[in-house]
Design a protein around this motif. Structure first.
Motif, PDB file in Angstrom:
ATOM      1  N   GLU A 177      12.603 -58.128 122.336  1.00 46.76           N
ATOM      2  CA  GLU A 177      13.132 -56.869 122.840  1.00 46.76           C
ATOM      3  C   GLU A 177      14.124 -57.145 123.968  1.00 46.76           C
ATOM      4  O   GLU A 177      14.370 -58.295 124.327  1.00 46.76           O
ATOM      5  N   GLU A 178      14.699 -56.059 124.482  1.00 46.90           N
ATOM      6  CA  GLU A 178      15.644 -56.134 125.605  1.00 46.90           C
ATOM      7  C   GLU A 178      16.820 -57.050 125.291  1.00 46.90           C
ATOM      8  O   GLU A 178      17.259 -57.842 126.126  1.00 46.90           O
ATOM      9  N   ILE A 179      17.349 -56.940 124.076  1.00 51.27           N
ATOM     10  CA  ILE A 179      18.472 -57.772 123.652  1.00 51.27           C
ATOM     11  C   ILE A 179      19.782 -57.063 123.979  1.00 51.27           C
ATOM     12  O   ILE A 179      19.966 -55.893 123.647  1.00 51.27           O
ATOM     13  N   ASP A 180      20.675 -57.782 124.630  1.00 55.97           N
ATOM     14  CA  ASP A 180      21.976 -57.217 124.994  1.00 55.97           C
ATOM     15  C   ASP A 180      23.056 -57.595 123.980  1.00 55.97           C
ATOM     16  O   ASP A 180      23.928 -56.797 123.659  1.00 55.97           O
ATOM     17  N   ASP A 181      23.004 -58.815 123.465  1.00 61.75           N
ATOM     18  CA  ASP A 181      23.998 -59.274 122.490  1.00 61.75           C
ATOM     19  C   ASP A 181      23.308 -60.190 121.487  1.00 61.75           C
ATOM     20  O   ASP A 181      22.408 -60.952 121.845  1.00 61.75           O
ATOM     21  N   PHE A 182      23.756 -60.107 120.225  1.00 60.15           N
ATOM     22  CA  PHE A 182      23.097 -60.851 119.158  1.00 60.15           C
ATOM     23  C   PHE A 182      24.124 -61.173 118.082  1.00 60.15           C
ATOM     24  O   PHE A 182      24.974 -60.344 117.748  1.00 60.15           O
ATOM     25  N   SER A 183      24.051 -62.369 117.538  1.00 62.47           N
ATOM     26  CA  SER A 183      24.955 -62.730 116.439  1.00 62.47           C
ATOM     27  C   SER A 183      24.342 -63.838 115.589  1.00 62.47           C
ATOM     28  O   SER A 183      23.600 -64.693 116.087  1.00 62.47           O
ATOM     29  N   ILE A 184      24.645 -63.775 114.280  1.00 61.40           N
ATOM     30  CA  ILE A 184      24.269 -64.828 113.344  1.00 61.40           C
ATOM     31  C   ILE A 184      25.546 -65.374 112.726  1.00 61.40           C
ATOM     32  O   ILE A 184      26.391 -64.602 112.254  1.00 61.40           O
ATOM     33  N   ASP A 185      25.706 -66.683 112.740  1.00 59.01           N
ATOM     34  CA  ASP A 185      26.869 -67.344 112.137  1.00 59.01           C
ATOM     35  C   ASP A 185      26.386 -68.273 111.017  1.00 59.01           C
ATOM     36  O   ASP A 185      25.256 -68.768 111.038  1.00 59.01           O
ATOM     37  N   TYR A 186      27.300 -68.517 110.073  1.00 57.80           N
ATOM     38  CA  TYR A 186      26.962 -69.311 108.885  1.00 57.80           C
ATOM     39  C   TYR A 186      28.017 -70.388 108.669  1.00 57.80           C
ATOM     40  O   TYR A 186      29.203 -70.176 108.905  1.00 57.80           O
ATOM     41  N   ARG A 187      27.545 -71.519 108.189  1.00 65.57           N
ATOM     42  CA  ARG A 187      28.463 -72.630 107.927  1.00 65.57           C
ATOM     43  C   ARG A 187      28.076 -73.295 106.612  1.00 65.57           C
ATOM     44  O   ARG A 187      26.921 -73.684 106.406  1.00 65.57           O
ATOM     45  N   GLY A 188      29.029 -73.394 105.709  1.00 64.35           N
ATOM     46  CA  GLY A 188      28.774 -74.000 104.414  1.00 64.35           C
ATOM     47  C   GLY A 188      29.764 -75.101 104.104  1.00 64.35           C
ATOM     48  O   GLY A 188      30.525 -75.543 104.970  1.00 64.35           O
ATOM     49  N   LEU A 189      29.765 -75.537 102.867  1.00 62.90           N
ATOM     50  CA  LEU A 189      30.671 -76.587 102.425  1.00 62.90           C
ATOM     51  C   LEU A 189      31.957 -75.978 101.881  1.00 62.90           C
ATOM     52  O   LEU A 189      31.939 -74.932 101.222  1.00 62.90           O
TER      53      LEU A 189
ATOM     54  N   TRP B 202      32.543 -71.997 111.046  1.00 67.92           N
ATOM     55  CA  TRP B 202      31.507 -70.986 111.222  1.00 67.92           C
ATOM     56  C   TRP B 202      32.064 -69.615 110.840  1.00 67.92           C
ATOM     57  O   TRP B 202      33.177 -69.272 111.204  1.00 67.92           O
ATOM     58  N   ASP B 203      31.282 -68.830 110.102  1.00 75.14           N
ATOM     59  CA  ASP B 203      31.672 -67.481 109.704  1.00 75.14           C
ATOM     60  C   ASP B 203      30.615 -66.491 110.175  1.00 75.14           C
ATOM     61  O   ASP B 203      29.415 -66.796 110.192  1.00 75.14           O
ATOM     62  N   VAL B 204      31.059 -65.290 110.541  1.00 72.08           N
ATOM     63  CA  VAL B 204      30.125 -64.260 111.007  1.00 72.08           C
ATOM     64  C   VAL B 204      29.469 -63.536 109.840  1.00 72.08           C
ATOM     65  O   VAL B 204      28.542 -62.739 110.039  1.00 72.08           O
ATOM     66  N   GLU B 205      29.920 -63.795 108.628  1.00 70.11           N
ATOM     67  CA  GLU B 205      29.314 -63.195 107.451  1.00 70.11           C
ATOM     68  C   GLU B 205      29.328 -64.212 106.315  1.00 70.11           C
ATOM     69  O   GLU B 205      30.328 -64.906 106.113  1.00 70.11           O
TER      70      GLU B 205
END
Length: 235
Positions: free
Chosen positions: A150-162, A171-174
């Motif tokens: 909880e109490e999250i101010d900023d959040f991100s998931i990044d992806y990296r493939g071949l 790195w890609d955000v989607e």
């Protein structure tokens, strides 16, 4: 002739002074006890919050890192199996659950950022059995979501493939390649300043990232899409 000394008790003023001093001592003792108790509670709350961050990292590292090459949906536009759906603030994949969370077997799992009931953002975890999973069913998840943080101010998931040359790309955000797993998933979180929490950036390698087949055949939600074994050479 014996001299008698006058015998008398405490005066009213002396009794009142003693009571005032006793009240002051009790107030000081109670204040010290209350301050110590509050400090202990704050320390325990800080330890609990830090442990929650550590346990969440362990859970995500295990579940995402052991993602399976199993399809939970089918892209009707391309007839390709959907192994993973990854966006900037949500991720859906298939993995086995620990015994204390599930009944064994493969589960569709989802982590996502949602608005909290008391304001702020929360990271929640959902799961559902892969067998019989229907992406179109609004009640497909087994239980209410589990609030991880909880109490999250900023959040991100990044992806990296071949890339096309078989080398690690950017790195890609989607994650656009839903029919195969990325090689790496990175999760970054910043908490509200008042929480005093810190999240070490979590980079997770996926063990089966190279096993997914990008095929054109239509595979059902329970189909295994790992690459076939190489042919055995003839003597």
């Amino acid at each position: 002739m014996a001299v008698r000394r006058a015998q008398h008790g405490f005066t009213l003023i002396e009794i009142l002074l003693a009571l005032v001093l006793l009240a002051l001592l009790m107030t000081a003792a109670y204040s010290g006890f209350s301050a110590s108790n509050r400090a202990v509670q704050r320390g325990e709350a800080s330890i609990d919050a830090t442990n929650k961050v550590r346990v969440t990292q362990q859970l995500l590292r295990r579940q995402i890192g052991q993602a399976l090459t199993l399809a939970f949906d089918q892209d009707t536009g391309t007839s390709a199996p959907v192994l993973i759906e990854g966006g900037m603030d949500e991720l859906t994949f298939v993995s086995a659950l620990p015994g204390y969370l599930g009944q064994g077997g493969a589960y569709v799992q989802r982590i996502e950022l949602v608005s909290g009931e008391r304001g702020g953002k929360q990271l929640v975890f959902r799961h559902a059995l892969l067998n019989g999973f229907d992406p179109a069913d609004s009640d497909r998840w087994v239980e209410q979501p589990v609030v991880l943080l909880e109490e999250i101010d900023d959040f991100s998931i990044d992806y990296r493939g071949l890339d096309a040359e078989g080398k690690l790309g950017q790195w890609d955000v989607e994650w656009e390649h839903r029919d195969r797993l990325p090689v790496l998933v990175r999760i970054a979180i910043e908490f509200d300043e008042d929480s005093k929490l810190r999240w070490p950036t979590l980079t997770i390698p996926l063990q089966l990232a190279g096993d997914a087949v990008v095929g054109g055949s239509a595979l059902g939600p329970n189909a295994l899409t790992s690459a076939p074994p190489p042919p055995v050479p003839k003597p």
